[in-house]
Motif scaffolding. Structure first.
Motif, PDB file in Angstrom:
ATOM      1  N   ARG A  78      15.479 -20.587 -34.602  1.00  0.00           N
ATOM      2  CA  ARG A  78      16.714 -20.643 -33.833  1.00  0.00           C
ATOM      3  C   ARG A  78      17.896 -20.954 -34.743  1.00  0.00           C
ATOM      4  O   ARG A  78      18.978 -20.377 -34.605  1.00  0.00           O
ATOM      5  N   VAL A 136      16.474 -10.374 -29.309  1.00  0.00           N
ATOM      6  CA  VAL A 136      16.752 -11.788 -29.046  1.00  0.00           C
ATOM      7  C   VAL A 136      18.063 -12.171 -29.698  1.00  0.00           C
ATOM      8  O   VAL A 136      18.356 -11.769 -30.835  1.00  0.00           O
ATOM      9  N   VAL A 172      20.551 -15.873 -30.100  1.00  0.00           N
ATOM     10  CA  VAL A 172      20.552 -17.329 -29.951  1.00  0.00           C
ATOM     11  C   VAL A 172      21.977 -17.828 -30.112  1.00  0.00           C
ATOM     12  O   VAL A 172      22.666 -17.459 -31.076  1.00  0.00           O
ATOM     13  N   ILE A 179      18.655 -19.174 -25.559  1.00  0.00           N
ATOM     14  CA  ILE A 179      17.973 -17.990 -26.076  1.00  0.00           C
ATOM     15  C   ILE A 179      18.049 -16.904 -25.012  1.00  0.00           C
ATOM     16  O   ILE A 179      17.598 -17.119 -23.873  1.00  0.00           O
TER      17      ILE A 179
END
Length: 541
Positions: A156, A181, A183, A193
């Motif tokens: 992350r 994805v 973050v 997320i």
């Protein structure tokens, strides 16, 4: 630990020997000419390439143009399909990235405000996880794992530093798709997320690829067929030209090639070829007429010679051999003059309308030297030379002592003085060309005039503007105006001049016109009242 075997392999002599053995076997196989290791000789490759080029050149132009056009279209379609798939994939990927970024920003805003709902929803199918500072998942969307984050703390942090979306395999998390994805960090150590399945992009790209795989060959076939038809239509006028050329034979000299209606290069080619055929036809007609007329003219003196010799040999006892020899000599001279005239015309035709030489010629001297052989039969008047006698210009020509036949009259208004050129009197009249050809022009004109006159022929030369004007005047019966242009054709004699005692074969004036035109001049006949005047204009040097 995985790096340990490599040093041991490099240190082991047996491991070094095996590649050397393989290399030796490979080289040995090539050296012995084995089928697997043999290299084809360069001349064989070149010969095979030459055969391929030869087969390609033997194909029709329509086939070659269609093949080249199809090859270019195939490359263009393949490149276009690749670019299309690439652009489509990038566009869909950008759309997904923007979508998950917007969902993540909305979630961050709600988290910062403390208004996150207990059950989060996502209309576009985006998966959301909110993780607090203690690594606990506090909020998720339906279908998202509540115990295991999609990315650990280190991943992350790296994603936040990158500031971009990344790919993530969803199978370890119970999601049978590749995920995209993103973050973002929120207040109080929270992390958001946002993920979205990439399967829809893959499906779109796969569908577009299948369409292109099927459609590109079909489109290529369609374009190749269209090219075949269009090229065939473009080459159809050329095929018509070829068929027309095949139909033109020695008995169809007056036919012409078909001219297409389109104003394109084929139209210009057909027009040019028809013009060439017209010139060849004209040249053929002139050649046949020349051969026919020459044979006719040669037949008369040859028949006369034969008749005189047969009579002399048939009756030798009462034959005057001197008279026979004179008659044969006269006919032989006629043959000689005809041969010279034909040779002169052949040389003019061979040069294509250009003089044999392009040197300065003093026309006044040439005229004076040429007419000397005629004696009192020719009167010459030349302007531009010094007036030695200084005659009284008020006296008429008939009263002057220098107007007698065979004399050269210079200066004076009646002969066209040198003042007409704007140059000092005494400057020679000079033209550019061949002196022998120009002398032959004057001889032909004078000889033609002497056949039809009883008084001396008058030859005048003067400079007029940018031209040298040469005139030959006789007091004969003249020529009707309707026939003055026709007499310049080859083997043309008017009815009054057809008797053999008039002399000539009708080539003198033809030689005059061809020679004058080759020197850039012009010639015509005009009424002299009485008689006829031949006027020759040549450009001054």
């Amino acid at each position: 630990m995985a790096a340990d075997p490599a040093p041991r392999d490099r240190r082991d002599p047996r491991n070094r020997q095996e590649p050397r053995d393989l290399q030796e076997r490979s080289v040995g196989g090539a050296g012995t000419g084995s089928r697997t290791g043999a290299v084809p000789p360069a001349d064989a490759v070149a010969h095979g390439g030459g055969r391929a080029v030869g087969r390609w050149r033997r194909k029709s132009l329509r086939f070659r143009l269609t093949a080249v056009a199809s090859a270019v279209l195939a490359v263009a379609l393949v490149v276009s399909a690749y670019v299309m798939i690439t652009v489509l994939g990038n566009a869909l990927l950008t759309t997904i990235d923007e979508s998950i970024y917007q969902r993540a920003r909305e979630t961050v805003s709600l988290a910062d405000a403390g208004r996150l709902p207990n059950e989060m929803t996502s209309p576009d199918g985006t998966l959301l996880q909110v993780i607090d500072g203690a690594e606990r998942i506090t909020h998720t969307t339906t279908g998202t794992d509540r115990l295991v984050p999609l990315l650990d703390a280190g991943e992350r942090a790296a994603a936040i530093d990158e500031g971009e979306a990344r790919f993530l395999d969803g199978k370890p998390y119970g999601i049978p798709h590749m995920l995209r994805v993103r973050v973002l960090s929120a207040d109080r150590g929270q992390t958001v997320i946002a993920a979205r399945p990439f399967s829809e992009v893959q499906t779109s790209i796969s569908t577009a690829g299948h369409v292109l795989i099927v459609g590109t060959p079909l489109l290529l076939i369609l374009l190749a067929g269209a090219s075949w038809v269009i090229i065939g239509g473009t080459l159809r006028p050329i095929a018509a030209l070829r068929r027309g050329a095949d139909e033109i034979t020695g008995t169809a000299r007056f036919r012409r090639l078909p001219v297409p209606e389109a104003r394109d290069e084929v139209h210009s080619l057909a027009t040019t070829l028809n013009a060439m055929l017209a010139r060849l036809e004209k040249a053929g007609i002139r050649q046949r007429a020349l051969v026919s007329d020459a044979a006719h003219e040669l037949r008369s003196p040859l028949a006369s010679i034969r008749l005189q010799l047969e009579v002399a040999l048939g009756h030798p006892e009462g034959q005057d051999w001197r008279e026979t020899a004179e008659g044969v000599l006269e006919d032989t001279m006629r043959l000689s003059r005809l041969a010279e005239d034909l040779l002169s015309l052949a040389r003019l035709d061979e040069r294509g309308g250009t003089p044999a030489r392009g040197e300065p010629v003093e026309l006044d001297q040439l005229v004076s030297q040429t007419v000397e052989r005629y004696g009192e039969a020719v009167t010459v008047r030349i302007s531009g030379q010094p007036d030695v006698s200084q005659p009284d210009v008020n006296r008429p020509d008939t009263d002057r002592p220098d107007s007698a036949p065979g004399s050269v009259t210079t200066g004076g208004p009646e002969s066209g003085s040198g003042a007409l050129t704007g140059e000092p009197e005494g400057r020679p009249i000079r033209v550019t060309g061949d002196a022998l050809d120009l002398g032959r022009v004057l001889v032909n004109l004078v000889d033609n005039a002497l056949r039809h006159t009883s008084a001396p022929v008058v030859v005048e030369l003067r400079a007029e503007g940018a031209d040298a004007v040469l005139t030959v005047t006789d007091d004969g019966p003249g020529i009707p105006e309707a026939d003055r242009e026709r007499v310049f054709d080859r083997f043309t004699r008017l009815d009054s001049a057809r008797s053999r005692d008039e002399g000539g074969a009708g080539l003198g004036l033809a030689i005059v016109r061809e020679t004058v035109h080759a020197h850039g001049g012009a010639v015509h006949l005009e009424d002299a009242s009485p008689g006829l005047r031949a006027v020759v204009r040549l450009p001054l040097s």
